[in-house]
Scaffold this motif. Structure first.
Motif, PDB file in Angstrom:
ATOM      1  N   LYS A 114       0.818  -1.231   0.000  1.00 31.06           N
ATOM      2  CA  LYS A 114       0.000   0.000   0.000  1.00 31.06           C
ATOM      3  C   LYS A 114       0.841   1.264   0.000  1.00 31.06           C
ATOM      4  O   LYS A 114       0.596   2.188  -0.783  1.00 31.06           O
ATOM      5  CB  LYS A 114      -0.905   0.029   1.248  1.00 31.06           C
ATOM      6  CG  LYS A 114      -1.933  -1.068   1.299  1.00 31.06           C
ATOM      7  CD  LYS A 114      -2.722  -1.021   2.604  1.00 31.06           C
ATOM      8  CE  LYS A 114      -1.861  -1.254   3.839  1.00 31.06           C
ATOM      9  NZ  LYS A 114      -1.230  -2.580   3.901  1.00 31.06           N
ATOM     10  N   THR A 115       1.816   1.303   0.904  1.00 30.95           N
ATOM     11  CA  THR A 115       2.604   2.526   1.047  1.00 30.95           C
ATOM     12  C   THR A 115       3.425   2.784  -0.217  1.00 30.95           C
ATOM     13  O   THR A 115       3.461   3.903  -0.738  1.00 30.95           O
ATOM     14  CB  THR A 115       3.514   2.410   2.288  1.00 30.95           C
ATOM     15  OG1 THR A 115       2.680   2.118   3.416  1.00 30.95           O
ATOM     16  CG2 THR A 115       4.259   3.698   2.537  1.00 30.95           C
ATOM     17  N   THR A 116       4.041   1.730  -0.726  1.00 29.84           N
ATOM     18  CA  THR A 116       4.808   1.854  -1.964  1.00 29.84           C
ATOM     19  C   THR A 116       3.902   2.319  -3.103  1.00 29.84           C
ATOM     20  O   THR A 116       4.238   3.231  -3.857  1.00 29.84           O
ATOM     21  CB  THR A 116       5.450   0.490  -2.333  1.00 29.84           C
ATOM     22  OG1 THR A 116       6.115  -0.026  -1.189  1.00 29.84           O
ATOM     23  CG2 THR A 116       6.412   0.623  -3.480  1.00 29.84           C
ATOM     24  N   GLY A 137      -1.847   7.744   6.966  1.00 31.82           N
ATOM     25  CA  GLY A 137      -2.959   7.258   7.781  1.00 31.82           C
ATOM     26  C   GLY A 137      -2.664   5.951   8.497  1.00 31.82           C
ATOM     27  O   GLY A 137      -3.545   5.349   9.098  1.00 31.82           O
ATOM     28  N   ASP A 138      -1.417   5.476   8.408  1.00 37.86           N
ATOM     29  CA  ASP A 138      -1.046   4.288   9.189  1.00 37.86           C
ATOM     30  C   ASP A 138      -0.548   4.774  10.542  1.00 37.86           C
ATOM     31  O   ASP A 138       0.606   5.166  10.689  1.00 37.86           O
ATOM     32  CB  ASP A 138       0.038   3.488   8.460  1.00 37.86           C
ATOM     33  CG  ASP A 138       0.404   2.214   9.224  1.00 37.86           C
ATOM     34  OD1 ASP A 138      -0.076   2.033  10.370  1.00 37.86           O
ATOM     35  OD2 ASP A 138       1.172   1.393   8.671  1.00 37.86           O
ATOM     36  N   VAL A 139      -1.466   4.757  11.529  1.00 30.95           N
ATOM     37  CA  VAL A 139      -1.122   5.334  12.831  1.00 30.95           C
ATOM     38  C   VAL A 139      -0.642   4.266  13.806  1.00 30.95           C
ATOM     39  O   VAL A 139      -0.446   4.545  14.982  1.00 30.95           O
ATOM     40  CB  VAL A 139      -2.341   6.070  13.436  1.00 30.95           C
ATOM     41  CG1 VAL A 139      -2.696   7.284  12.594  1.00 30.95           C
ATOM     42  CG2 VAL A 139      -3.534   5.129  13.530  1.00 30.95           C
ATOM     43  N   TYR A 140      -0.468   3.057  13.321  1.00 31.48           N
ATOM     44  CA  TYR A 140      -0.115   1.963  14.224  1.00 31.48           C
ATOM     45  C   TYR A 140       1.369   1.615  14.186  1.00 31.48           C
ATOM     46  O   TYR A 140       2.011   1.450  15.199  1.00 31.48           O
ATOM     47  CB  TYR A 140      -0.948   0.724  13.910  1.00 31.48           C
ATOM     48  CG  TYR A 140      -2.431   1.005  14.066  1.00 31.48           C
ATOM     49  CD1 TYR A 140      -3.016   0.994  15.331  1.00 31.48           C
ATOM     50  CD2 TYR A 140      -3.224   1.320  12.971  1.00 31.48           C
ATOM     51  CE1 TYR A 140      -4.364   1.271  15.493  1.00 31.48           C
ATOM     52  CE2 TYR A 140      -4.571   1.596  13.118  1.00 31.48           C
ATOM     53  CZ  TYR A 140      -5.133   1.575  14.375  1.00 31.48           C
ATOM     54  OH  TYR A 140      -6.453   1.859  14.541  1.00 31.48           O
ATOM     55  N   ARG A 141       1.897   1.481  12.984  1.00 34.10           N
ATOM     56  CA  ARG A 141       3.287   1.045  12.878  1.00 34.10           C
ATOM     57  C   ARG A 141       4.182   2.275  13.037  1.00 34.10           C
ATOM     58  O   ARG A 141       4.042   3.246  12.278  1.00 34.10           O
ATOM     59  CB  ARG A 141       3.521   0.375  11.518  1.00 34.10           C
ATOM     60  CG  ARG A 141       4.747  -0.505  11.454  1.00 34.10           C
ATOM     61  CD  ARG A 141       4.667  -1.480  10.279  1.00 34.10           C
ATOM     62  NE  ARG A 141       4.434  -0.793   8.992  1.00 34.10           N
ATOM     63  CZ  ARG A 141       5.405  -0.265   8.250  1.00 34.10           C
ATOM     64  NH1 ARG A 141       6.656  -0.347   8.646  1.00 34.10           N
ATOM     65  NH2 ARG A 141       5.126   0.328   7.104  1.00 34.10           N
ATOM     66  N   PRO A 142       5.088   2.247  14.016  1.00 33.10           N
ATOM     67  CA  PRO A 142       5.897   3.422  14.317  1.00 33.10           C
ATOM     68  C   PRO A 142       6.683   3.957  13.114  1.00 33.10           C
ATOM     69  O   PRO A 142       6.777   5.168  12.914  1.00 33.10           O
ATOM     70  CB  PRO A 142       6.863   2.918  15.402  1.00 33.10           C
ATOM     71  CG  PRO A 142       6.248   1.685  15.958  1.00 33.10           C
ATOM     72  CD  PRO A 142       5.389   1.110  14.893  1.00 33.10           C
ATOM     73  N   ASP A 146       7.701   7.595   8.676  1.00 29.58           N
ATOM     74  CA  ASP A 146       9.029   7.820   8.089  1.00 29.58           C
ATOM     75  C   ASP A 146       9.140   7.189   6.703  1.00 29.58           C
ATOM     76  O   ASP A 146       9.717   7.773   5.783  1.00 29.58           O
ATOM     77  CB  ASP A 146      10.122   7.235   8.987  1.00 29.58           C
ATOM     78  CG  ASP A 146      10.285   8.070  10.247  1.00 29.58           C
ATOM     79  OD1 ASP A 146       9.880   9.254  10.216  1.00 29.58           O
ATOM     80  OD2 ASP A 146      10.782   7.537  11.259  1.00 29.58           O
ATOM     81  N   GLN A 147       8.598   6.015   6.585  1.00 31.57           N
ATOM     82  CA  GLN A 147       8.653   5.316   5.288  1.00 31.57           C
ATOM     83  C   GLN A 147       7.969   6.160   4.201  1.00 31.57           C
ATOM     84  O   GLN A 147       8.523   6.366   3.120  1.00 31.57           O
ATOM     85  CB  GLN A 147       7.960   3.945   5.405  1.00 31.57           C
ATOM     86  CG  GLN A 147       8.065   3.098   4.129  1.00 31.57           C
ATOM     87  CD  GLN A 147       7.060   1.933   4.116  1.00 31.57           C
ATOM     88  OE1 GLN A 147       6.267   1.771   5.061  1.00 31.57           O
ATOM     89  NE2 GLN A 147       7.098   1.133   3.071  1.00 31.57           N
ATOM     90  N   LEU A 148       6.798   6.665   4.525  1.00 31.98           N
ATOM     91  CA  LEU A 148       6.062   7.464   3.538  1.00 31.98           C
ATOM     92  C   LEU A 148       6.782   8.784   3.253  1.00 31.98           C
ATOM     93  O   LEU A 148       6.838   9.233   2.106  1.00 31.98           O
ATOM     94  CB  LEU A 148       4.639   7.737   4.039  1.00 31.98           C
ATOM     95  CG  LEU A 148       3.664   8.266   2.984  1.00 31.98           C
ATOM     96  CD1 LEU A 148       3.466   7.268   1.851  1.00 31.98           C
ATOM     97  CD2 LEU A 148       2.308   8.627   3.590  1.00 31.98           C
ATOM     98  N   LEU A 189      -4.619   8.801   0.678  1.00 35.30           N
ATOM     99  CA  LEU A 189      -4.571   8.387   2.077  1.00 35.30           C
ATOM    100  C   LEU A 189      -4.060   6.956   2.189  1.00 35.30           C
ATOM    101  O   LEU A 189      -4.752   6.004   1.815  1.00 35.30           O
ATOM    102  CB  LEU A 189      -5.975   8.499   2.692  1.00 35.30           C
ATOM    103  CG  LEU A 189      -6.107   8.005   4.135  1.00 35.30           C
ATOM    104  CD1 LEU A 189      -5.336   8.903   5.100  1.00 35.30           C
ATOM    105  CD2 LEU A 189      -7.580   7.921   4.543  1.00 35.30           C
ATOM    106  N   ASP A 190      -2.835   6.835   2.691  1.00 40.31           N
ATOM    107  CA  ASP A 190      -2.255   5.504   2.922  1.00 40.31           C
ATOM    108  C   ASP A 190      -2.768   5.021   4.274  1.00 40.31           C
ATOM    109  O   ASP A 190      -2.727   5.758   5.256  1.00 40.31           O
ATOM    110  CB  ASP A 190      -0.721   5.630   2.943  1.00 40.31           C
ATOM    111  CG  ASP A 190      -0.044   4.301   3.223  1.00 40.31           C
ATOM    112  OD1 ASP A 190      -0.601   3.243   2.850  1.00 40.31           O
ATOM    113  OD2 ASP A 190       1.061   4.311   3.826  1.00 40.31           O
ATOM    114  N   THR A 191      -3.287   3.819   4.331  1.00 42.78           N
ATOM    115  CA  THR A 191      -3.816   3.341   5.615  1.00 42.78           C
ATOM    116  C   THR A 191      -3.015   2.149   6.123  1.00 42.78           C
ATOM    117  O   THR A 191      -2.210   1.564   5.390  1.00 42.78           O
ATOM    118  CB  THR A 191      -5.296   2.926   5.500  1.00 42.78           C
ATOM    119  OG1 THR A 191      -5.393   1.799   4.621  1.00 42.78           O
ATOM    120  CG2 THR A 191      -6.152   4.064   4.974  1.00 42.78           C
TER     121      THR A 191
END
Ligand SMILES: Nc1nc2c(ncn2[C@@H]2O[C@H](COP(=O)(O)OP(=O)(O)OP(=O)(O)O)[C@@H](O)[C@H]2O)c(=O)[nH]1
Ligand SMILES: [Mg+2]
Length: 450
Positions: A114-116, A137-142, A146-148, A189-191
């Motif tokens: 998704k992020t890619t 919008g990925d609020v779970y993985r720390p 940064d990746q996005l 919106l990346d989730t």
């Protein structure tokens, strides 16, 4: 991608190439091979069954055009069925909206890409003159933010995020407001990745949809997971009623089953395929091009298409009969030229027919030749066309005058026609001895070489 499926389909279809007629027996054998090829490629069983049934029906019902071999016809039928199964027309993103910014929500399983994909899409839209904003919008993985951000920087697209905010709706809403204030006209919106069995996460996805009412919800799925991709798509579709599918990791050794099954099972189009970790490897999905790629026989397909569209079946059959009976005269020749002309420019035509482009070098195709020939034949009487041997000296000069050409041109045409008839005789012999008449030995070839 699809190598093994392509190879198997090719083998199955090649078996038909020596056959002069399609019948229940040889089509049955070909369909068994095709069915196996599809199942081996991990295509859904129901989809495979429907595919094979449709091809069989069409193959047995189809009028085979004489200038096209039965095997070529089947290639075309299989091709069309592939296109159909993959959704027919290419489907665009729904961004024609009054609302600014338009919102694209990206959802799918963990690690599906998704992020890619979000970054790849941002880049593609940017290239098309849009002004995208990526929203984390990925609020779970720390490390997700940064990746996005890293990806966004590499393509010069801003990334909106709220560190430590754990409510995705808050982030998404603020992202949309930010986009508006910065004149960004598309929000991507990346989730977070979610498992379909995780009720809480699935409910969250639903609530994002409800709150934001996105123009476009894209379901991202890893094509390497095969059949499982279809099951996952089903569950996500029941919850989100998404708008399109993104198949990722098509660069890996995916067997292709997902690409061929998803549209049929969830009734949602594939919109993009992603192949590679680099940000520029995003392709818009065209069912037609994909089918060509799978079959690897695009030229045959477009040849049959053109022939189907434009050649008058009855006329062509009549001409061929006359050719075989060696009754072919200038009138037939003229008619044949008209039929061929309907198929577009000679150059195009020649390029489409396998083998013919080698037989006739490019520089030998002179379209103006055709006009001269037409003009000359147009100036002949019906009797002259039907029995060219009556065309004596005075008739030749009359025809030349009438067509605005020189006597030499008329002579040349008549000479060519006679040679052609001679050639046709040998073709006829070939035909009688059982050898096939193909595009390669159509009279046109000879004529154009003079
Ligand atoms: N070969 C290949 N690798 C890909 C492709 N898309 C993504 N990847 C890789 O797959 C891994 C996961 O990609 P992400 O984009 O982080 O996937 P995600 O769905 O955002 O993952 P989560 O946010 O953890 O759910 C990364 O190592 C990517 O580099 C692709 O099309 N081809
Ligand atoms: Mg991610």
């Amino acid at each position: 991608m699809f190598e093994s499926l392509s190879d198997k389909l090719e083998v199955a279809l090649k078996k038909l190439s020596g056959q002069s007629k399609i019948n229940e027996v040889n089509i049955g054998m070909a369909m068994r091979d095709i069915k196996r090829a599809l199942l081996d490629a991990d295509v859904n069983y129901k989809v495979t069954k429907g595919f094979v049934e449709d091809v069989r029906k069409k193959a047995l019902g189809e009028d085979v055009i004489k200038s096209v071999s039965p095997a070529q016809m089947i290639v075309k039928i299989v091709h069309d069925e592939l296109v159909d199964v993959m959704g027919g027309e290419q489907k665009d993103l729904n961004l024609l909206t009054q609302r600014t910014p338009a919102v694209i929500m990206v959802a799918g399983l963990q690690g599906s890409g998704k992020t890619t994909f979000s970054a790849k899409l941002a880049k593609l839209l940017q290239k098309k003159g849009r002004n995208p904003l990526l929203v984390a919008g990925d609020v779970y993985r720390p490390a997700a933010i940064d990746q996005l951000k890293t990806l966004g920087e590499s393509i010069d697209v801003p990334v909106f995020s709220i560190p430590d905010e754990k409510n995705v709706l808050t982030v998404a809403q603020a992202g949309v407001d930010f986009a508006r204030s910065e004149s960004r006209n598309v929000v991507i919106l990346d989730t977070a990745g979610r498992l379909q069995i995780d009720e809480e996460m699935m409910a969250e996805a639903e609530s994002i949809k409800k709150e934001l009412n996105p123009e476009e919800i894209l379901f991202v799925v890893d094509s390497m997971i095969g059949q499982e991709a279809v099951n996952t798509a089903k569950v996500f579709n029941e919850r989100l009623d998404f708008d399109g599918v993104v198949l990722t990791k098509m660069d890996g050794d995916t067997r292709g089953g997902a690409a061929l099954s998803i549209k049929q099972v969830v009734e949602k189009p594939i919109k993009f395929i992603s192949q590679g970790e680099k940000v520029d490897d995003l392709d818009i999905f065209y069912p037609d091009r994909m089918a060509n790629r799978i079959l690897g026989m695009g030229d045959v397909v477009s040849f049959v298409e053109k022939a189907q569209e434009t050649l008058d079946l009855e006329k062509t059959q009549k001409l061929q009969k006359r050719l075989i009976e060696n009754e072919f005269n200038l009138e037939d020749f003229f008619e044949q030229l008209q039929e061929l002309k309907k198929m577009g420019s000679l150059q195009n035509l020649v390029e489409m027919i396998p083998g013919l482009n080698k037989a006739i070098p490019k520089q030998d195709i002179d379209e103006s030749n055709l006009k001269v020939i037409e003009a000359i034949i147009n100036s002949m009487t019906i009797q002259e066309r039907q029995s060219p041997e009556v065309i004596n000296g005075s008739r030749r000069s009359r025809i030349a005058k009438g067509s605005g050409t020189k006597v030499q041109d008329v002579n040349m045409l008549l000479k060519q026609f006679m040679e052609m008839k001679k050639m046709m005789k040998s073709v006829t012999k070939m035909a009688k001895s059982g050898r096939k008449i193909t595009a390669n030995n159509l009279p046109l070839n000879k004529l154009m070489n003079n």
